[in-house]
Write an enzyme that holds these catalytic residues in place. Structure first.
Site, short mmCIF file in Angstrom:
data_model
loop_
_atom_site.label_atom_id
_atom_site.label_comp_id
_atom_site.label_asym_id
_atom_site.label_seq_id
_atom_site.Cartn_x
_atom_site.Cartn_y
_atom_site.Cartn_z
N LYS A 35 0.85 -1.21 0.00
CA LYS A 35 0.00 0.00 0.00
C LYS A 35 0.88 1.25 0.00
O LYS A 35 2.09 1.17 0.23
CB LYS A 35 -0.89 -0.01 1.24
CG LYS A 35 -0.11 0.03 2.56
CD LYS A 35 -1.00 -0.26 3.77
CE LYS A 35 -0.19 -0.27 5.05
NZ LYS A 35 -0.98 -0.77 6.20
N TYR A 252 16.17 30.30 7.38
CA TYR A 252 14.94 30.91 7.88
C TYR A 252 14.94 31.02 9.40
O TYR A 252 15.27 30.06 10.10
CB TYR A 252 13.72 30.07 7.46
CG TYR A 252 13.36 30.23 6.00
CD1 TYR A 252 13.04 31.48 5.47
CD2 TYR A 252 13.34 29.13 5.16
CE1 TYR A 252 12.70 31.61 4.13
CE2 TYR A 252 13.01 29.25 3.82
CZ TYR A 252 12.69 30.50 3.31
OH TYR A 252 12.35 30.64 1.99
C1 LIG Z 1 -0.08 -1.68 6.94
C2 LIG Z 1 -0.61 -2.97 7.45
C3 LIG Z 1 0.26 -4.06 7.65
C4 LIG Z 1 1.76 -3.97 7.53
O1 LIG Z 1 2.30 -3.50 8.75
P1 LIG Z 1 3.89 -3.32 8.97
O2 LIG Z 1 4.00 -2.83 10.36
O3 LIG Z 1 4.35 -2.30 7.97
O4 LIG Z 1 4.51 -4.65 8.74
C5 LIG Z 1 -0.32 -5.28 7.98
N1 LIG Z 1 -1.67 -5.39 8.16
C6 LIG Z 1 -2.51 -4.35 8.03
C7 LIG Z 1 -3.97 -4.53 8.26
C8 LIG Z 1 -2.01 -3.09 7.69
O5 LIG Z 1 -2.84 -2.05 7.58
#
Ligand SMILES: *Cc1c(COP(=O)(O)O)cnc(C)c1O
Length: 355
Positions: A35, A252
């Site tokens: 994702k 800045y």
């Molecule tokens: C993002 C996500 C993961 C992955 O988690 P990590 O900590 O990056 O390994 C697994 N399961 C769900 C439901 C998630 O939303």
């Protein structure tokens, strides 16, 4: 000359990290979580390098369809399921598996006229209180999805709130065990932290994300200790050198003021590239392969590096913002955030270079 900032993506490291996870969860299938543009690494690059994964998990139908267009044939799971009834047809047509976490999604499924059945992951809220059916409503939801002819295959799923922390997963595992053992369906529980720390959570499918990209899921354990290699190196160059005299202020707000004559490198990377603006003076950075610190406030397109102790630094010298030689966790800590956020925040204007 083009702007020197690049995200170097090491696809060998991606494959290596997948192997590390395979060894950790040898009896489970791996649902590689890609994702958020593969945590900022590029969806297509990650899908290609992780072709040996057993499936992919994404957050939206758009990402899933992109994967199918890239020729990905294996299981693809929508982690939040569908957001409206009309998306279910696309799931059926493109063989996308979906999480079912609330009742309306079951109604949409029941009402859909599908040519091909769909695979679902029924989600239990075991204590995180983000998505899923409560233990009280879970069995009724299971009975309902089992009665829908268009559901071909059911996996039970839940997500841990504190697998990376001292609290651990014990309380959630008790809730999960009580709910899941009533049904003879496979299960998927573990995120990266649980893959490394809790073998009892591995079950049929594990869902690692951050660890695939070489990030540690634990605040107290470096990724290297877990055998992981960084995949993204944010690389740039010095584009100007300034010598400040005592009393002169930098950038800045003039936050940082020289006490001694100080050579400063201006680096082509700023918060519009995804570098955290909250990383104050003292954040680690590599110039010419040598570790030094940032100074002053991060600007939109540039930031400052202390060159006092860096040998041979000049215009054009290479700079590593994070990655190979400088764990992203160290930059995240200096900015009061986590590796996940920095990797995901890599801006579109920062081009990838695949190695
Ligand atoms: C993002 C996500 C993961 C992955 O988690 P990590 O900590 O990056 O390994 C697994 N399961 C769900 C439901 C998630 O939303």
């Amino acid at each position: 000359m083009t702007r020197p900032l690049q995200a170097i993506i090491d696809t060998g490291a991606l494959r290596h990290n997948l192997d590390v996870l395979r060894q950790q969860a040898a009896h489970s299938r791996i649902l590689a979580v890609i994702k958020a543009n593969a945590y900022g690494h590029g969806l297509a690059i990650a899908a290609d390098a992780l072709a040996q994964a057993d499936g992919f998990a994404v957050a939206s139908l758009e990402e899933a369809l992109q994967l199918r267009q890239l020729g990905v044939e294996c299981t693809i799971l929508l982690l939040e399921g569908v957001f409206e009834a009309s998306e279910i047809l696309a799931c059926s047509e493109h063989r996308l598996a979906m999480v079912i976490h609330r009742h309306e999604q079951i109604e949409w499924l029941r009402a859909a006229r599908l040519k091909q059945p769909v695979e679902i992951f029924l989600k239990l809220n075991s204590g995180m209180n983000r998505l899923g059916f409560t233990p009280e409503t879970y069995h009724q939801a299971m009975a309902e999805v089992r009665a829908i002819a268009a559901v071909s295959h059911i996996t039970q799923t839940s997500h841990f709130a504190s697998a990376d922390e001292a609290d651990g997963i014990e309380a959630q595992m008790a809730v999960i065990h009580a709910a899941f053992s009533a049904h003879a369906h496979p299960a998927s529980l573990a995120n990266s932290a649980a893959v490394f720390r809790y073998p009892e959570s591995h079950r049929d499918w594990v869902r690692p994300g951050i660890s695939l990209y070489g990030g540690s899921p634990f605040a107290d354990t470096p990724a290297e200790t877990l055998g992981l290699r960084p995949v993204m190196t944010l690389h740039s160059r010095i584009i100007a050198v300034q010598t400040l005299q005592p009393g002169q202020a930098l950038g800045y707000g003039g936050d940082w003021v020289a006490q001694h004559p100080t050579r400063i490198g201006v680096v082509a990377c700023g918060y519009a590239d995804g570098y955290p603006r909250h990383a104050g003076s003292g954040t680690p950075i590599l110039v010419n392969g040598q570790r030094t610190r940032t100074l002053g406030r991060v600007s939109m397109d540039m930031l400052f590096a202390d060159l006092s102790c860096v040998q041979g630094a000049q215009c054009g010298s290479p700079v590593t913002l994070w990655g190979d030689g400088l764990p992203v966790e160290q930059v995240a800590q200096a900015a009061g955030t986590i590796n996940y956020e920095l990797l995901c925040a890599r801006a579109q204007r920062v081009p990838e270079r695949i190695i």
